[in-house]
Design a protein around this motif. Structure first.
Motif, PDB file in Angstrom:
ATOM      1  N   ILE A  90       0.805  -1.150   0.181  1.00  5.82           N
ATOM      2  CA  ILE A  90       0.036  -0.128  -0.047  1.00  5.82           C
ATOM      3  C   ILE A  90       0.783   1.306  -0.062  1.00  5.82           C
ATOM      4  O   ILE A  90       1.802   1.358   0.878  1.00  5.82           O
ATOM      5  N   ARG A 120      -1.617  -8.643   4.917  1.00 10.53           N
ATOM      6  CA  ARG A 120      -1.226  -8.106   6.133  1.00 10.53           C
ATOM      7  C   ARG A 120       0.207  -8.168   6.319  1.00 10.53           C
ATOM      8  O   ARG A 120       0.855  -7.002   6.814  1.00 10.53           O
ATOM      9  N   CYS A 174      -4.947  -5.245  13.806  1.00  8.73           N
ATOM     10  CA  CYS A 174      -5.494  -3.982  14.157  1.00  8.73           C
ATOM     11  C   CYS A 174      -4.281  -3.577  15.317  1.00  8.73           C
ATOM     12  O   CYS A 174      -3.584  -4.600  15.613  1.00  8.73           O
ATOM     13  N   TYR A 180      -0.836   0.695   9.197  1.00  4.51           N
ATOM     14  CA  TYR A 180      -0.335   0.087   8.081  1.00  4.51           C
ATOM     15  C   TYR A 180       0.967   1.093   7.673  1.00  4.51           C
ATOM     16  O   TYR A 180       0.706   2.374   8.044  1.00  4.51           O
ATOM     17  N   LYS A 194       2.637  -8.096   4.459  1.00  2.14           N
ATOM     18  CA  LYS A 194       3.359  -7.178   3.781  1.00  2.14           C
ATOM     19  C   LYS A 194       3.218  -5.525   4.277  1.00  2.14           C
ATOM     20  O   LYS A 194       4.133  -4.832   3.862  1.00  2.14           O
ATOM     21  N   ASN A 195       2.050  -5.420   4.959  1.00  2.00           N
ATOM     22  CA  ASN A 195       1.794  -4.124   4.938  1.00  2.00           C
ATOM     23  C   ASN A 195       1.921  -3.374   6.421  1.00  2.00           C
ATOM     24  O   ASN A 195       1.999  -2.254   6.707  1.00  2.00           O
ATOM     25  N   TYR A 196       1.813  -4.398   7.469  1.00  4.16           N
ATOM     26  CA  TYR A 196       1.594  -3.675   8.697  1.00  4.16           C
ATOM     27  C   TYR A 196       2.794  -3.141   9.120  1.00  4.16           C
ATOM     28  O   TYR A 196       4.017  -3.431   8.721  1.00  4.16           O
ATOM     29  N   LYS A 210      -0.223   9.405   3.410  1.00  2.97           N
ATOM     30  CA  LYS A 210      -1.599   9.410   4.143  1.00  2.97           C
ATOM     31  C   LYS A 210      -2.187  10.628   4.137  1.00  2.97           C
ATOM     32  O   LYS A 210      -1.505  11.647   4.416  1.00  2.97           O
ATOM     33  N   LEU A 256      -8.943  -3.872   2.911  1.00  2.62           N
ATOM     34  CA  LEU A 256      -7.644  -4.755   2.756  1.00  2.62           C
ATOM     35  C   LEU A 256      -8.340  -5.994   2.170  1.00  2.62           C
ATOM     36  O   LEU A 256      -7.488  -6.737   1.240  1.00  2.62           O
ATOM     37  N   GLU A 267     -10.161  -2.812   7.400  1.00  5.71           N
ATOM     38  CA  GLU A 267     -10.005  -3.993   7.135  1.00  5.71           C
ATOM     39  C   GLU A 267     -11.002  -4.837   6.156  1.00  5.71           C
ATOM     40  O   GLU A 267     -10.544  -5.765   5.468  1.00  5.71           O
ATOM     41  N   ALA A 303       2.104   2.449   5.190  1.00  8.59           N
ATOM     42  CA  ALA A 303       2.273   3.242   3.773  1.00  8.59           C
ATOM     43  C   ALA A 303       2.819   4.688   4.021  1.00  8.59           C
ATOM     44  O   ALA A 303       2.366   5.349   4.917  1.00  8.59           O
TER      45      ALA A 303
END
Lengths: 241, 147, 769
Positions: free
Chosen positions: C316, C402, C469, C349, C404-406, C354, C387, C384, C351
């Motif tokens: 993301i 998840r 989360c 996440y 990959k991105n958290y 934002k 996602l 979520e 990213a």
């Protein structure tokens, strides 16, 4: 506390109870949960008829008779795995309250979310009702709501089923469908204003019934009228295969 | 009005106003284990045993308890001598805020008096009328299951 | 930033099962709750609530009501000067709108307070309420938050409000933030996803209603015994509203029958106190269940527009979040709930780009407030589910997406600095994350690979869904807690904590922390909480703060006491070096002195003094606990009815202080979110009146509704937390609702972006009706 209640009468006979009940600030009382429905009303006199109505289940020959004071929990215990026992159980999530709610109360209050009540309508049981000065027998679908129910009578031999639909198991069902395989009578309750009943041939709903249901169901947060009609059809399909 | 009944093992004579419920009577007698959660018979926080069956005391009119055996959690055990269900609820962590706990223990006790070896389904069914917002019922069910 | 603390790996009390310190009283039905007392001459208070969503009160005639025997006092807006405050039990100055009067001449929602009657019996108060005649000028009501900003209806016409962004546009609060360049990143992204999600009003539904009892004590001080999460804020706000000195108010928090945020509010205490101050008599106010369901507080509804720019490999690149929050008639908690939505949703996440636009608006609807999760459940529902949509579209397993991105251990969280508690926050870094293990454990426990990929057919279809989360551990830079410990001659210790145990078990958890430091059994710690006369300050039980912040204070105070014990022991042993073991101070030569001797001598014979210490604690860190929630559900594709079969909740809460109680927090949060998904939502009629105001119509889960629950913790060792702890109270409520929505998609291909999930929505999605 029901602060408005000023006196409690315990009449010696049903005749006396009926007379006392002519007063507009009076209510008949058996069991306990009935009071909840009355709480907002200005009730001054409670006419306790607990001691005047039977709380036993009797089976004689081909006939079953259930005293109006029998609790849902007693019904569940007596009929166990039978559809009567199952629907008594499913009429209320709380065992505490099933110990308190009576079958007479379910019928007298015209509880539409009560699965056992819908089932009794599908069976079309007879009610022994004390009206004016005597007991008469009337079938549940024809009863006008007058008088005191003392007994529920029906034949042992019956072929009925009931289904309730709710968002979670404990929630009162928004639709209850009862079906009598012998008479082909379908009874609808749930979060509805009263019961609907009609005869269904081959498990199919004809146009007249469709129209009747369209008037019967309201659009609300439980779902649209269209959805509720769909559910009735699904239920009938499930009953009739 | 007057009524005679057994309250937690003692013969009791009570005087009450006609509209009084068992729930109000018990709290007026400083039996605080019965709680108010709704006074509509929906939550079970006011559970009492009536002749060994769990009922919601907020729906019981005082005049109807004549001759009956009424029990609250005080009759099961005391601070110095806990009933085994009370101990189980503690040991299993089934008590969180504790507001619904006396009612749950009574509903469990009623079940165990009629069924010594209840299944998990029986326990869920017996506890369904006792709303709890803390435990998700996981540990209370376990506390009764181990019996 | 807090100093790194060392963690003892062979702890005796922390991390161990401990029976609750208040358990005995609770199972034996002792009179420990606010209402469990009887006072002579107590007055009972009933509130007259507005039947209208929006109206001016033209006149109030209380003359008939005053004639009801037993009525002592009737209060209306005519009895109070105009003073605006917030009912939010928050730190000072409160980040909530000061838009509320104790009684007002305008009513703004069905349930708004019109008058109060105090009478000798409840029945008399109820009767008198019916006899108050109010003449209303009914105004048009604003019932759709989408119309609030442009409507010509003003929910708050009056001037003099503070902490309201623009009352003329019904705008309670506005938040804007940007990190990186979102639009540029969207341009470059391989895929841009954009959807709208929405969530309804939902109720905390603690079983103990709001209850307060007040009286004047023998010294003519006002005592408030109340079911609250925030005793010190109650004291401050009641003092302000009634213009009564703080020095003459004592707030006692007894045992509390659940709060979940609802009791982080000054809901009725000020009315109860006003009655006692005006009459001199004890007074009591208790909400009925119906009042709880229309005139208390709830969860803020939100409409969330989410846009995400994603690369082909699933990373993301950009998140654009737009929140429209329905603040109801008063802005209590509106800004901060929205900032928590944004902060938690945008910080989970990693990213790099934002953007946020958040607007909280007034409507003439019920007043939302604090509810466990405080904005995060709303945000994670949107995030979520999106996602899951991305995973489906890009054909990446949702668990892999998840992974990959958290946000990872060691990462900075720049958005936390921009989005603080209603204003700028503090820099944040992730010191510990067990997220990878949470995902992998959860996958195993739900049998993910098999169930997610199985062929779906037949009428009843099974599906699985998952989410990830985070939350926080207290409010950084704001929450503060203090504790005081004193020693007794039998080597027991009084721990006086401002921390507010509302059924969470915090008294027990704090005792474990003190016991661990002082090296005495937990039974030796006598906990008292909380009482504004007797215990030091604590901001209160909210924002998952108690373990992390209050626990930190207790640990510091215990360490100081321990040092004093050691010092006294060394003096008695006449040595310079000694250590503590098994309740004794031991010198190198083997000579020792017991805790009991040390305290007794300090009391009576040697350098007489009380061994005692206090400590305060706050933190600029708020380390996020992490969680994954997996749901297994079944959908009947003919009826649309969903049954949840299993929930797996795996959490990283750092070092868990009390595993059994931590499990209990998770197990209790799950049904609240199951309800949020399927059965719990407030319904309003077309005039803005709530319809489902009892448990017959508002369906919370019972024992027969519960699916199988599997709770698991993965261990991390948070350097900033007491003994490595992070929070647990709120985080498990975020997951079940979106996990269920995702599982429904997996089962039958219907994507649901709006709560509650109703059977009809599913059938419509299936094209069956």
């Amino acid at each position: 506390m029901w602060a408005s209640i000023q006196n409690i009468e315990q009449p010696a006979t049903l005749l006396e109870a009926n007379k006392l009940n002519d007063n507009k600030n009076s209510v008949l009382f058996s069991g306990g949960t009935y009071l909840v429905a009355q709480k907002s009303k200005e009730v001054h006199t409670l006419i306790d008829i607990n001691h005047l109505i039977a709380s036993k289940i009797a089976e004689e020959g081909e006939q079953i008779s259930i005293g109006a004071g029998v609790t849902l929990q007693q019904m569940e215990g007596h009929f166990d795995k039978d559809v009567i026992g199952r629907s008594a159980h499913q009429s209320c999530y709380s065992k505490n309250i099933r110990n308190q709610r009576t079958i007479g109360g379910e019928i007298a209050q015209k509880s539409t979310t009560s699965q056992i009540n819908v089932l009794l309508h599908a069976i079309n049981v007879n009610l022994k009702v004390f009206v004016n000065d005597r007991t008469t027998e009337v079938d549940i679908n024809s009863w006008d709501g007058e008088g005191i129910i003392s007994e529920i009578v029906f034949a042992k031999d019956r072929n009925v089923d009931v289904k309730g639909y709710s968002v979670i198991p404990s929630a009162p069902p928004f639709i209850v469908v009862g079906y009598n395989y012998t008479t082909k009578m379908c009874v609808i309750g749930g979060r509805t204003n009263g019961f609907a009943n009609f005869v269904v041939e081959d498990g199919k709903i004809d146009e007249a019934v469709e129209e009747k249901l369209a008037e019967f169901f309201a659009d609300d947060h439980h779902g649209s009228c269209n959805y509720k009609r769909h559910l009735v059809k699904v239920a009938l399909r499930d009953f009739t295969g | 009005m007057k009524v005679t009944f057994t309250l937690n093992g003692k013969e009791t004579k009570a005087e009450f106003a006609p509209g009084e419920t068992l729930f109000h009577y018990l709290r007026s007698q400083e039996i605080y284990s019965v709680k108010n959660g709704c006074e509509l018979g929906e939550c079970g926080a006011c559970t009492a045993l009536v002749d060994n069956k769990a009922q919601n005391s907020c729906l019981i009119m005082m005049h109807t308890v004549e001759g009956k055996k009424i029990e609250t959690v005080e009759n099961l055990g005391s601070k110095n001598n806990l009933h085994h269900l009370q101990q189980k609820f503690l040991d299993e962590g089934a008590v969180q805020c504790g507001y619904c706990t006396p009612g749950m223990i009574l509903a469990s006790e009623a079940l165990l008096r009629e069924n010594k070896q209840p299944s998990t389904e029986d326990i869920r069914d017996a506890l369904a009328g006792n709303l709890c917002r803390c435990t998700g019922y996981v540990k209370p069910i376990k506390a009764v299951s181990h019996e | 930033m807090n100093e790194k603390q060392t963690t003892n790996n062979d702890m005796k009390y922390v991390g161990k099962k401990t029976v609750r310190v208040d358990g005995l009283a609770l199972v034996s039905g002792q009179p420990v709750f606010a209402d469990d007392l009887q006072l002579r001459d107590m007055l009972h208070i009933k509130i007259l609530h507005s039947p209208h969503a929006h109206a001016h009160i033209k006149s109030i005639d209380t003359s008939l009501a005053a004639q009801v025997p037993g009525v002592q006092l009737i209060l209306t807006h005519e009895d109070f000067e105009t003073h605006y405050y917030t009912t939010a039990g928050q730190g000072y100055p409160e980040p909530s709108s000061r838009d509320t009067r104790i009684f007002d001449s305008t009513v703004r929602y069905v349930g708004d307070r019109v008058a109060a009657v105090a009478a000798e019996t409840l029945a008399a108060a109820e009767e008198a309420i019916e006899k108050i005649k109010v003449e209303y000028e009914i105004l048009e009501a604003l019932l759709d938050p989408r119309e609030s900003l442009t409507s010509n209806i003003m929910v708050h016409e009056q001037s003099g409000l503070t902490m309201v962004h623009d009352h003329k546009r019904n705008l309670i609060a506005e938040l804007k933030a940007e990190l990186g360049d979102v639009e540029a990143a969207m341009e470059k992204a391989d895929h841009v996803f954009e959807q709208e999600y929405s969530v309804p009003f939902a109720q905390q539904s603690h079983i103990e209603p709001h209850i307060a009892v007040t009286w004047m004590d023998e010294h003519n001080r006002l005592i408030i015994r109340t079911a609250t999460q925030v005793p010190f804020h109650v004291r401050r706000i009641v003092a302000e509203v009634l213009d009564f000195p703080i020095s003459r108010i004592r707030v006692i928090k007894p045992r509390i029958g659940g709060g979940f945020g609802s009791k982080q509010e000054i809901l009725n205490e000020e009315v109860c106190a006003a009655v006692t101050l005006k009459t001199g008599q004890p007074a009591r106010i208790e909400y009925t269940r119906e009042e709880e369901l229309f005139a208390a507080r709830s969860r803020h509804p939100q409409i969330l527009k989410v846009r995400m720019g994603v690369k082909n490999d699933g990373f993301i690149e950009a998140i654009d979040l737009n929140i429209l929050e329905n603040g109801g008639a008063y802005g209590t908690h509106s800004l901060t709930v929205m900032s928590v939505t944004a902060n938690k949703a945008l910080s989970f996440y990693a990213a790099p780009n934002k953007k946020l636009l958040g607007q909280a608006v007034y409507t003439n609807m019920s007043v939302p407030g604090a509810y466990r999760g405080y904005g995060a459940p709303q945000g994670f529902f949107a995030m979520e589910v999106m996602l899951d949509e991305i995973a489906t579209e890009l054909k990446i397993d949702p668990t892999e997406l998840r992974h990959k991105n958290y946000i990872k251990e060691g990462d900075d969280v720049p958005i936390a600095k921009i989005l603080g508690e209603g204003g700028e926050g503090y820099p944040m870094k992730i010191y510990t994350s067990g997220m990878a293990d949470c995902i992998d454990e959860g996958k195993k426990l739900i049998n993910w690979d098999e169930l997610y990929n199985e062929e779906k057919s037949g009428r009843v279809r099974r599906g699985v869904g998952m989410i990830g989360c985070g939350q926080g551990s207290g409010i950084p830079g704001i929450d503060m807690a203090a504790a005081f410990i004193k020693m007794n001659e039998d080597a027991s210790f009084n721990l006086l904590a401002g921390a507010t145990d509302i059924g969470t078990g915090s008294d027990t958890m704090l005792a474990q922390i003190a016991a661990e430091v002082l090296e005495v059994p937990v039974e030796k710690i006598i906990v008292y909480s909380s009482d504004t006369d007797m215990t030091p300050f604590d901001t209160g039980a909210y924002a998952s703060s108690t373990t992390y912040i209050s626990g930190g204070a207790v640990k510091k105070a215990a360490e100081k006491v321990k040092q004093q014990i050691l010092d006294m022991g060394k003096k008695l042993l006449e040595v310079d070096e000694a250590s503590i073991k098994n309740g004794c101070v031991i010198a190198a030569d083997g000579n020792s002195v017991t805790y009991q001797e040390i305290c007794t001598k300090a009391f009576y014979t040697h350098e007489q003094h009380q061994i005692m210490a206090n400590a305060s604690h706050m933190s600029y860190d708020s380390p996020p606990p992490f969680n994954t929630t997996f749901a297994e559900i079944e959908v009947d594709t003919e009826t649309g009815i969903v049954r949840v079969k299993k929930i797996v909740s795996v959490s990283d809460a750092g070092q868990v202080i009390n595993p059994q109680m931590a499990e209990g927090q998770v197990e209790g949060a799950i049904p609240q979110s199951l309800g949020y998904a399927l059965s719990e939502y407030m319904i309003f009629d077309d005039k803005g009146a709530p319809i489902n105001t009892n448990f017959f119509d508002y369906h919370i889960h019972t024992a027969i509704d519960m699916p199988e629950i599997v709770t698991k913790f993965v261990h991390t060792d948070e350097p900033t937390g007491p003994f490595g702890a992070k929070a647990i109270a709120e985080i498990p409520i975020n997951g079940p609702a979106p996990a269920i929505a995702n599982a429904i998609y997996n089962a039958c291909g219907v994507r649901l972006r709006e709560l509650p999930i109703t059977p009809e929505k599913i059938l419509k999605g299936l094209g069956k009706i």
